[in-house]
Scaffold this motif. Structure first.
Motif, PDB file in Angstrom:
ATOM      1  N   LEU A 144       0.832  -1.203   0.000  1.00 52.31           N
ATOM      2  CA  LEU A 144       0.000   0.000   0.000  1.00 52.31           C
ATOM      3  C   LEU A 144       0.866   1.253   0.000  1.00 52.31           C
ATOM      4  O   LEU A 144       0.608   2.205  -0.732  1.00 52.31           O
ATOM      5  CB  LEU A 144      -0.919   0.020   1.225  1.00 52.31           C
ATOM      6  CG  LEU A 144      -2.064  -0.977   1.259  1.00 52.31           C
ATOM      7  CD1 LEU A 144      -2.829  -0.836   2.572  1.00 52.31           C
ATOM      8  CD2 LEU A 144      -3.010  -0.779   0.085  1.00 52.31           C
ATOM      9  N   HIS A 145       1.910   1.250   0.834  1.00 50.52           N
ATOM     10  CA  HIS A 145       2.748   2.436   0.990  1.00 50.52           C
ATOM     11  C   HIS A 145       3.673   2.692  -0.189  1.00 50.52           C
ATOM     12  O   HIS A 145       3.935   3.846  -0.540  1.00 50.52           O
ATOM     13  CB  HIS A 145       3.598   2.298   2.260  1.00 50.52           C
ATOM     14  CG  HIS A 145       2.803   2.390   3.524  1.00 50.52           C
ATOM     15  ND1 HIS A 145       3.393   2.306   4.770  1.00 50.52           N
ATOM     16  CD2 HIS A 145       1.475   2.553   3.749  1.00 50.52           C
ATOM     17  CE1 HIS A 145       2.458   2.407   5.708  1.00 50.52           C
ATOM     18  NE2 HIS A 145       1.286   2.557   5.103  1.00 50.52           N
ATOM     19  N   THR A 146       4.182   1.630  -0.807  1.00 52.27           N
ATOM     20  CA  THR A 146       5.232   1.817  -1.810  1.00 52.27           C
ATOM     21  C   THR A 146       4.961   1.153  -3.158  1.00 52.27           C
ATOM     22  O   THR A 146       5.665   1.414  -4.125  1.00 52.27           O
ATOM     23  CB  THR A 146       6.576   1.270  -1.284  1.00 52.27           C
ATOM     24  OG1 THR A 146       6.471  -0.162  -1.108  1.00 52.27           O
ATOM     25  CG2 THR A 146       6.948   1.903   0.040  1.00 52.27           C
ATOM     26  N   GLY A 147       3.966   0.296  -3.215  1.00 53.16           N
ATOM     27  CA  GLY A 147       3.753  -0.486  -4.434  1.00 53.16           C
ATOM     28  C   GLY A 147       2.826   0.151  -5.445  1.00 53.16           C
ATOM     29  O   GLY A 147       2.537  -0.429  -6.484  1.00 53.16           O
ATOM     30  N   THR A 148       2.319   1.334  -5.127  1.00 53.67           N
ATOM     31  CA  THR A 148       1.440   2.037  -6.052  1.00 53.67           C
ATOM     32  C   THR A 148       2.059   3.385  -6.409  1.00 53.67           C
ATOM     33  O   THR A 148       3.037   3.815  -5.788  1.00 53.67           O
ATOM     34  CB  THR A 148       0.053   2.264  -5.424  1.00 53.67           C
ATOM     35  OG1 THR A 148       0.203   3.014  -4.211  1.00 53.67           O
ATOM     36  CG2 THR A 148      -0.621   0.939  -5.092  1.00 53.67           C
ATOM     37  N   LEU A 149       1.479   4.072  -7.373  1.00 52.08           N
ATOM     38  CA  LEU A 149       2.067   5.308  -7.895  1.00 52.08           C
ATOM     39  C   LEU A 149       2.301   6.350  -6.810  1.00 52.08           C
ATOM     40  O   LEU A 149       3.391   6.916  -6.692  1.00 52.08           O
ATOM     41  CB  LEU A 149       1.164   5.882  -8.996  1.00 52.08           C
ATOM     42  CG  LEU A 149       1.665   7.164  -9.671  1.00 52.08           C
ATOM     43  CD1 LEU A 149       3.013   6.910 -10.341  1.00 52.08           C
ATOM     44  CD2 LEU A 149       0.643   7.664 -10.689  1.00 52.08           C
ATOM     45  N   HIS A 150       1.278   6.624  -6.007  1.00 50.51           N
ATOM     46  CA  HIS A 150       1.400   7.651  -4.961  1.00 50.51           C
ATOM     47  C   HIS A 150       1.441   7.070  -3.555  1.00 50.51           C
ATOM     48  O   HIS A 150       1.785   7.773  -2.611  1.00 50.51           O
ATOM     49  CB  HIS A 150       0.229   8.634  -5.055  1.00 50.51           C
ATOM     50  CG  HIS A 150       0.202   9.412  -6.330  1.00 50.51           C
ATOM     51  ND1 HIS A 150       1.206  10.295  -6.675  1.00 50.51           N
ATOM     52  CD2 HIS A 150      -0.683   9.421  -7.349  1.00 50.51           C
ATOM     53  CE1 HIS A 150       0.932  10.829  -7.852  1.00 50.51           C
ATOM     54  NE2 HIS A 150      -0.209  10.314  -8.289  1.00 50.51           N
ATOM     55  N   GLY A 151       1.093   5.818  -3.419  1.00 43.95           N
ATOM     56  CA  GLY A 151       1.047   5.223  -2.099  1.00 43.95           C
ATOM     57  C   GLY A 151      -0.302   5.440  -1.445  1.00 43.95           C
ATOM     58  O   GLY A 151      -0.991   6.426  -1.706  1.00 43.95           O
ATOM     59  N   VAL A 152      -0.685   4.494  -0.595  1.00 49.97           N
ATOM     60  CA  VAL A 152      -1.970   4.557   0.100  1.00 49.97           C
ATOM     61  C   VAL A 152      -1.731   4.441   1.591  1.00 49.97           C
ATOM     62  O   VAL A 152      -0.947   3.608   2.045  1.00 49.97           O
ATOM     63  CB  VAL A 152      -2.903   3.413  -0.363  1.00 49.97           C
ATOM     64  CG1 VAL A 152      -4.178   3.376   0.469  1.00 49.97           C
ATOM     65  CG2 VAL A 152      -3.243   3.570  -1.839  1.00 49.97           C
ATOM     66  N   ILE A 153      -2.377   5.294   2.374  1.00 44.96           N
ATOM     67  CA  ILE A 153      -2.332   5.210   3.834  1.00 44.96           C
ATOM     68  C   ILE A 153      -3.644   4.575   4.281  1.00 44.96           C
ATOM     69  O   ILE A 153      -4.726   5.085   3.970  1.00 44.96           O
ATOM     70  CB  ILE A 153      -2.160   6.599   4.465  1.00 44.96           C
ATOM     71  CG1 ILE A 153      -0.855   7.245   3.980  1.00 44.96           C
ATOM     72  CG2 ILE A 153      -2.150   6.490   5.996  1.00 44.96           C
ATOM     73  CD1 ILE A 153      -0.694   8.695   4.383  1.00 44.96           C
ATOM     74  N   HIS A 154      -3.572   3.465   4.987  1.00 43.63           N
ATOM     75  CA  HIS A 154      -4.772   2.705   5.350  1.00 43.63           C
ATOM     76  C   HIS A 154      -5.620   3.437   6.379  1.00 43.63           C
ATOM     77  O   HIS A 154      -6.828   3.537   6.261  1.00 43.63           O
ATOM     78  CB  HIS A 154      -4.371   1.320   5.886  1.00 43.63           C
ATOM     79  CG  HIS A 154      -5.529   0.404   6.118  1.00 43.63           C
ATOM     80  ND1 HIS A 154      -6.348   0.514   7.224  1.00 43.63           N
ATOM     81  CD2 HIS A 154      -6.017  -0.629   5.383  1.00 43.63           C
ATOM     82  CE1 HIS A 154      -7.280  -0.429   7.169  1.00 43.63           C
ATOM     83  NE2 HIS A 154      -7.101  -1.133   6.054  1.00 43.63           N
ATOM     84  N   ARG A 155      -4.983   3.913   7.445  1.00 38.25           N
ATOM     85  CA  ARG A 155      -5.605   4.708   8.514  1.00 38.25           C
ATOM     86  C   ARG A 155      -6.441   3.924   9.522  1.00 38.25           C
ATOM     87  O   ARG A 155      -6.949   4.502  10.485  1.00 38.25           O
ATOM     88  CB  ARG A 155      -6.474   5.846   7.957  1.00 38.25           C
ATOM     89  CG  ARG A 155      -5.689   6.977   7.364  1.00 38.25           C
ATOM     90  CD  ARG A 155      -6.392   8.303   7.530  1.00 38.25           C
ATOM     91  NE  ARG A 155      -7.716   8.325   6.917  1.00 38.25           N
ATOM     92  CZ  ARG A 155      -8.557   9.349   7.018  1.00 38.25           C
ATOM     93  NH1 ARG A 155      -8.219  10.411   7.711  1.00 38.25           N
ATOM     94  NH2 ARG A 155      -9.716   9.322   6.425  1.00 38.25           N
ATOM     95  N   ASP A 156      -6.630   2.625   9.337  1.00 40.79           N
ATOM     96  CA  ASP A 156      -7.367   1.868  10.349  1.00 40.79           C
ATOM     97  C   ASP A 156      -6.793   0.452  10.487  1.00 40.79           C
ATOM     98  O   ASP A 156      -7.530  -0.535  10.489  1.00 40.79           O
ATOM     99  CB  ASP A 156      -8.855   1.816  10.013  1.00 40.79           C
ATOM    100  CG  ASP A 156      -9.724   1.536  11.244  1.00 40.79           C
ATOM    101  OD1 ASP A 156      -9.247   1.806  12.373  1.00 40.79           O
ATOM    102  OD2 ASP A 156     -10.849   1.047  11.078  1.00 40.79           O
ATOM    103  N   VAL A 157      -5.464   0.390  10.622  1.00 44.20           N
ATOM    104  CA  VAL A 157      -4.796  -0.890  10.824  1.00 44.20           C
ATOM    105  C   VAL A 157      -5.092  -1.376  12.238  1.00 44.20           C
ATOM    106  O   VAL A 157      -4.882  -0.660  13.217  1.00 44.20           O
ATOM    107  CB  VAL A 157      -3.271  -0.747  10.632  1.00 44.20           C
ATOM    108  CG1 VAL A 157      -2.563  -2.062  10.935  1.00 44.20           C
ATOM    109  CG2 VAL A 157      -2.950  -0.265   9.219  1.00 44.20           C
ATOM    110  N   LYS A 158      -5.603  -2.597  12.348  1.00 47.50           N
ATOM    111  CA  LYS A 158      -5.889  -3.212  13.647  1.00 47.50           C
ATOM    112  C   LYS A 158      -6.138  -4.700  13.436  1.00 47.50           C
ATOM    113  O   LYS A 158      -6.325  -5.154  12.298  1.00 47.50           O
ATOM    114  CB  LYS A 158      -7.107  -2.561  14.306  1.00 47.50           C
ATOM    115  CG  LYS A 158      -8.387  -2.588  13.483  1.00 47.50           C
ATOM    116  CD  LYS A 158      -9.508  -1.842  14.209  1.00 47.50           C
ATOM    117  CE  LYS A 158     -10.784  -1.788  13.368  1.00 47.50           C
ATOM    118  NZ  LYS A 158     -11.873  -1.065  14.072  1.00 47.50           N
ATOM    119  N   SER A 159      -6.141  -5.471  14.506  1.00 53.13           N
ATOM    120  CA  SER A 159      -6.234  -6.931  14.367  1.00 53.13           C
ATOM    121  C   SER A 159      -7.565  -7.374  13.774  1.00 53.13           C
ATOM    122  O   SER A 159      -7.629  -8.420  13.119  1.00 53.13           O
ATOM    123  CB  SER A 159      -6.004  -7.615  15.721  1.00 53.13           C
ATOM    124  OG  SER A 159      -6.943  -7.174  16.683  1.00 53.13           O
ATOM    125  N   SER A 160      -8.629  -6.601  13.954  1.00 59.28           N
ATOM    126  CA  SER A 160      -9.921  -6.995  13.379  1.00 59.28           C
ATOM    127  C   SER A 160     -10.019  -6.644  11.902  1.00 59.28           C
ATOM    128  O   SER A 160     -10.977  -7.040  11.230  1.00 59.28           O
ATOM    129  CB  SER A 160     -11.083  -6.345  14.152  1.00 59.28           C
ATOM    130  OG  SER A 160     -10.978  -4.940  14.140  1.00 59.28           O
TER     131      SER A 160
END
Length: 351
Positions: A144-160
């Motif tokens: 998500l961070h580096t594999g796309t043109l601009h990068g994507v920030i998830h903003r809700d990383v958690k175990s669920s």
């Protein structure tokens, strides 16, 4: 169903636009028996699309009109996931926006969430399984961070929001809060309102409203401590000094009391050097200064090296025949096969 191209087949590499009738048929008209998850967004159903040649099992997320997750998040998720394809991300198959409905259709991930396996399952994950899941989730975030043109920030990383597939591999899910990131990892942008989940929120983001990829790194560090300890990110049942997993874990690392951090289900199975390195990686991820946190690329490399060290230690121990009393007890009493029960089929998303 309408793919928008005249091709009605379901493809893993296209976002299909389904009619409401398609969705109703797949879910037996939203039969409550098929509900496999629910939260503030609405309900998730296990559905099945049948064709002349095959059938496809899916997870159908139907947004409640009264939910706080509105049209903006709905469109964001379609936009993000229609462009993103990676083996450690949950794939979006399609959507439905008929008759004011907001419905997302995902591939079905059979073994539920990491949260369930850590906190609700009767048969615990082994240490090596936990490290492998951490590596998979880290690879998904790195993409998500580096594999796309601009990068994507998830903003809700958690175990669920980390699902477990049939191969026991991690899959990142729920992109309703995701944002296209700045092209430069050092650049931040200001978010008017704080979004995410309490317990996983980066304090720097909370106070400054500035969001970067390091916001995700912080949340992933919380997940790492969760994997190691088996504790909830926030647990009101604990004393004040142990209420926050991060604060308790940071204190344990600082005082070098790593043994007290280990989930009782995996005590005695972690090579000491691996325990030290894992705790250090997690502690770096939740560092108060975002600049001191590693990138997800660095986290993947560190965890992979740690796994290789653990597996080498395991092979050495097994070949020597000296397995240790703890190892024998764990393997005698703890079943190694995991039942495929209903509790593993929940598809939990943002609540």
């Amino acid at each position: 169903m309408d793919s928008g191209t005249g091709d009605s087949s379901i493809s893993a590499h296209q976002c299909v636009r389904f009619s409401l009738a398609d969705i109703q048929s797949a879910t037996n008209n939203f039969d409550d028996v098929l509900i496999i998850g629910h939260g503030g967004f609405g309900k998730v159903y296990k559905g099945c699309f049948h064709t002349d040649e095959t059938s496809l099992v899916v997870a159908v997320k139907r947004l409640d009109p009264m939910s706080n997750h509105g049209a903006r998040e709905f469109r964001a998720e379609i936009e993000m996931l229609s462009k993103l394809r990676h083996r450690h991300l949950v794939s979006l198959i399609g959507f439905c926006d008929d008759n004011k409905e907001m419905i997302l259709v995902y591939e079905y991930i059979p073994l539920g969430t990491l949260y369930e396996h850590l906190h609700l399952a009767y048969t615990p994950l082994s240490w090596v399984e936990r490290v492998k899941i951490a590596i998979g989730a880290a690879r998904g975030l790195d993409y998500l961070h580096t594999g796309t043109l601009h990068g994507v920030i998830h903003r809700d990383v958690k175990s669920s929001n980390i699902l477990i597939d049939e191969n026991w591999a991690a899959r990142i899910s729920d992109f309703g809060l995701s944002k296209i990131g700045p092209t430069n990892q050092s650049i931040s942008y200001v978010d008017a309102s704080v979004k995410g989940t309490f317990g996983y929120l980066d304090p720097e983001y909370f106070y400054t409203r500035r969001i970067t990829r390091k916001t995700d790194v912080y949340a992933f560090g919380v997940v790492l401590f969760e994997l190691l300890s088996g504790r909830l990110a926030v647990d009101e049942r604990n004393a004040d000094d142990q209420y926050s997993l991060v604060r308790w874990a940071q204190k344990s690392v600082k005082e070098r009391k790593l043994g007290q951090m280990v989930d009782s289900n995996i005590k005695g199975t972690i090579f000491p050097k691996c325990l030290k390195r894992f705790a250090e990686i997690a502690a770096r991820c939740v560092h108060s200064d975002p600049e001191e946190r590693p990138t997800m690329t660095e986290v993947v490399a560190s965890l992979q090296a740690l796994l290789e060290l653990q597996e080498k230690s395991n092979r050495s121990t097994e070949s020597s025949g000296i397995t240790g009393f703890t190892w024998k007890i764990n393997n005698y009493f703890v079943p190694t096969t995991k039942p495929n029960s209903g509790m593993y089929t929940h598809f939990s998303l943002v609540t």
